[in-house]
Design a protein around this motif. Structure first.
Motif, short mmCIF file in Angstrom:
data_model
loop_
_atom_site.label_atom_id
_atom_site.label_comp_id
_atom_site.label_asym_id
_atom_site.label_seq_id
_atom_site.Cartn_x
_atom_site.Cartn_y
_atom_site.Cartn_z
N GLY A 292 0.79 -1.23 0.00
CA GLY A 292 0.00 0.00 0.00
C GLY A 292 0.82 1.27 0.00
N GLU A 293 2.11 1.18 -0.37
CA GLU A 293 2.95 2.38 -0.37
C GLU A 293 2.45 3.41 -1.38
OE1 GLU A 293 5.42 -1.12 0.94
OE2 GLU A 293 4.07 -0.71 -0.75
N THR A 294 2.61 4.69 -1.04
CA THR A 294 2.36 5.77 -1.98
C THR A 294 3.69 6.11 -2.64
OG1 THR A 294 0.61 6.67 -0.57
CG2 THR A 294 1.50 8.12 -2.28
N VAL A 295 3.74 5.99 -3.97
CA VAL A 295 5.00 6.14 -4.70
C VAL A 295 4.88 7.30 -5.67
CG1 VAL A 295 6.69 5.01 -6.19
CG2 VAL A 295 5.43 3.67 -4.50
N PHE A 296 5.90 8.18 -5.66
CA PHE A 296 5.93 9.35 -6.54
C PHE A 296 7.00 9.16 -7.62
CE2 PHE A 296 4.19 10.82 -2.55
CZ PHE A 296 3.15 11.64 -2.94
N TYR A 297 6.68 9.70 -8.83
CA TYR A 297 7.57 9.56 -9.97
C TYR A 297 7.92 10.92 -10.55
CZ TYR A 297 6.07 4.70 -9.71
OH TYR A 297 5.79 3.42 -9.27
N GLY A 298 9.13 11.02 -11.13
CA GLY A 298 9.59 12.25 -11.73
C GLY A 298 9.16 12.38 -13.18
N SER A 299 9.71 13.40 -13.85
CA SER A 299 9.32 13.72 -15.22
C SER A 299 9.64 12.61 -16.20
CB SER A 299 9.99 15.01 -15.67
OG SER A 299 11.40 14.91 -15.57
N GLU B 236 9.09 6.98 -2.01
CA GLU B 236 8.16 5.91 -1.66
C GLU B 236 7.80 6.04 -0.19
OE1 GLU B 236 8.71 1.19 -1.18
OE2 GLU B 236 8.87 1.90 -3.26
N VAL B 237 6.50 6.15 0.10
CA VAL B 237 6.04 6.39 1.46
C VAL B 237 5.21 5.20 1.92
CG1 VAL B 237 4.73 7.91 2.98
CG2 VAL B 237 5.98 8.87 1.03
N ALA B 238 5.68 4.55 2.97
CA ALA B 238 4.93 3.42 3.54
C ALA B 238 3.87 3.95 4.50
CB ALA B 238 5.88 2.48 4.27
N PRO B 239 2.65 3.45 4.42
CA PRO B 239 1.60 3.90 5.34
C PRO B 239 1.99 3.66 6.79
CG PRO B 239 0.68 2.55 3.58
CD PRO B 239 2.16 2.40 3.51
N THR B 240 1.79 4.67 7.62
CA THR B 240 2.05 4.56 9.05
C THR B 240 0.88 5.20 9.79
OG1 THR B 240 4.45 4.69 8.72
CG2 THR B 240 3.63 5.14 10.93
N GLU B 241 0.30 4.47 10.69
CA GLU B 241 -0.89 4.94 11.41
C GLU B 241 -0.66 6.34 11.99
OE1 GLU B 241 -3.69 2.55 14.33
OE2 GLU B 241 -1.99 3.40 15.42
N GLY B 242 -1.56 7.27 11.64
CA GLY B 242 -1.51 8.62 12.19
C GLY B 242 -0.66 9.60 11.42
N MET B 243 0.11 9.13 10.43
CA MET B 243 1.00 10.03 9.68
C MET B 243 0.23 10.75 8.57
SD MET B 243 4.52 9.17 7.60
CE MET B 243 3.69 8.30 6.26
N ALA B 244 0.50 12.05 8.43
CA ALA B 244 -0.09 12.84 7.35
C ALA B 244 0.93 12.97 6.22
CB ALA B 244 -0.49 14.22 7.84
N LEU B 245 0.45 12.87 5.00
CA LEU B 245 1.27 13.08 3.81
C LEU B 245 0.60 14.17 2.99
CD1 LEU B 245 3.57 12.21 1.84
CD2 LEU B 245 1.95 10.60 0.84
N LEU B 246 1.35 15.22 2.69
CA LEU B 246 0.81 16.34 1.91
C LEU B 246 1.65 16.52 0.66
CD1 LEU B 246 0.63 17.62 5.22
CD2 LEU B 246 -1.14 18.75 3.86
N HIS B 247 0.98 16.64 -0.48
CA HIS B 247 1.71 16.89 -1.73
C HIS B 247 0.92 17.84 -2.60
CE1 HIS B 247 -0.74 14.31 -4.46
NE2 HIS B 247 -0.86 13.51 -3.42
N ILE B 248 1.66 18.68 -3.32
CA ILE B 248 1.02 19.66 -4.17
C ILE B 248 0.30 18.95 -5.32
CG2 ILE B 248 2.91 20.05 -5.82
CD1 ILE B 248 2.37 23.10 -5.39
N HIS B 249 -0.84 19.52 -5.73
CA HIS B 249 -1.53 18.92 -6.87
C HIS B 249 -1.86 20.00 -7.90
CE1 HIS B 249 -5.44 19.21 -4.23
NE2 HIS B 249 -5.35 20.28 -4.97
N GLY B 250 -2.55 19.61 -8.95
CA GLY B 250 -2.76 20.54 -10.06
C GLY B 250 -1.64 20.43 -11.07
#
Length: 259
Positions: free
Chosen positions: A205-212, A219-233
């Motif tokens: 269930g990791e959240t994985v980000f990719y470049g251009s 790569e972010v592994a889910p951890t109870e209570g952790m917030a992940l913020l990323h720019i969108h648009g």
């Protein structure tokens, strides 16, 4: 994740408009959110955007984590409430039809009070120095979503769209708060346990980000209570929620609004 909530949005990647399974939350008893003191931002490596506004170099943090944003009790209480409300399955036609692959379960509610409570609990302080096109962060999108990923479910590569909420307000950051992951299995007699599958520790269930160039950036592994913020648009990085191989992944989702 890809759905950005209430408002008009462009359907990049050919994503289909989701089924309307919004629920009224006026009678929902949400967990009490305690004030968060001494929250710290942990920037993800290689996700900063550097722009020059002569003679000043502006650094925009595209993606960051906030550990222990929800307490274990808050996370498990949200899971319990969400399970009592009932999830609806969300899918897609898949990449061959021009849509990001999606297979998860979802709840959507519109609750300005809940959004304000989470924003004022400490999240607002993290955005004090972040400006986008002259606008400042003013709160969370009242469109709140809960995601549930069981074994075998995932969300393929996609981007999150910025949404106009009217009156000059627009979303610019995705907020994900993991409600499970990174903890030992709960005891069978734990009253906060919503179902038997949550007894298993979360794997995958990791959240994985990719470049251009489609190269892996973070790569972010889910951890109870952790917030992940990323720019969108238009600055959103391509990302995906990888396959869950054990346990259940629960996520709280909203967006940071600027005006």
């Amino acid at each position: 994740m890809a759905d950005a909530g209430t408002g008009t949005k462009r359907r990049k990647m050919g994503e289909r408009k989701e089924a309307n399974n919004s629920k009224k939350s006026a009678a929902t008893k949400w967990p009490n959110i305690k004030p968060k003191l001494n929250l710290q931002i942990h920037r993800l490596k290689d996700t900063d955007l550097f722009t020059v506004n002569s003679p000043v170099v502006i650094v925009l943090c595209l993606c960051f984590q906030v550990k222990n944003f929800f307490t274990p009790a808050e996370s498990r209480a949200f899971v319990k409430v969400a399970e009592s409300m009932g999830f609806a399955h969300q899918g897609s036609l898949g990449p061959l039809k021009g849509e990001a692959y999606r297979d998860n379960d979802r709840i959507s509610v519109n609750d300005p009070v809940l959004a304000d409570a989470i924003w004022e609990s400490g999240l607002s302080k993290l955005f004090t120095d972040i400006k986008i096109r002259g606008k400042v962060a003013v709160g969370l999108n009242p469109s709140i979503r809960f995601y549930r990923y069981k074994v075998g479910q995932r969300f393929g590569k996609h981007i999150d769209e910025s949404v106009s909420l009217g009156d000059g307000k627009r979303t610019h950051y995705t907020l994900l708060i993991y409600l499970s992951g990174g903890v030992k299995a709960k005891a069978k007699n734990d009253p906060s346990t919503p179902n038997d599958t949550s007894l298993e520790p979360l794997v995958g269930g990791e959240t994985v980000f990719y470049g251009s160039r489609n190269n892996l950036v973070a790569e972010v592994a889910p951890t109870e209570g952790m917030a992940l913020l990323h720019i969108h648009g238009d600055k959103c990085m391509l990302h995906e929620a990888q396959n869950v191989t054990k346990g259940v992944k629960y996520v709280f989702r909203s967006d940071v609004v600027f005006a």
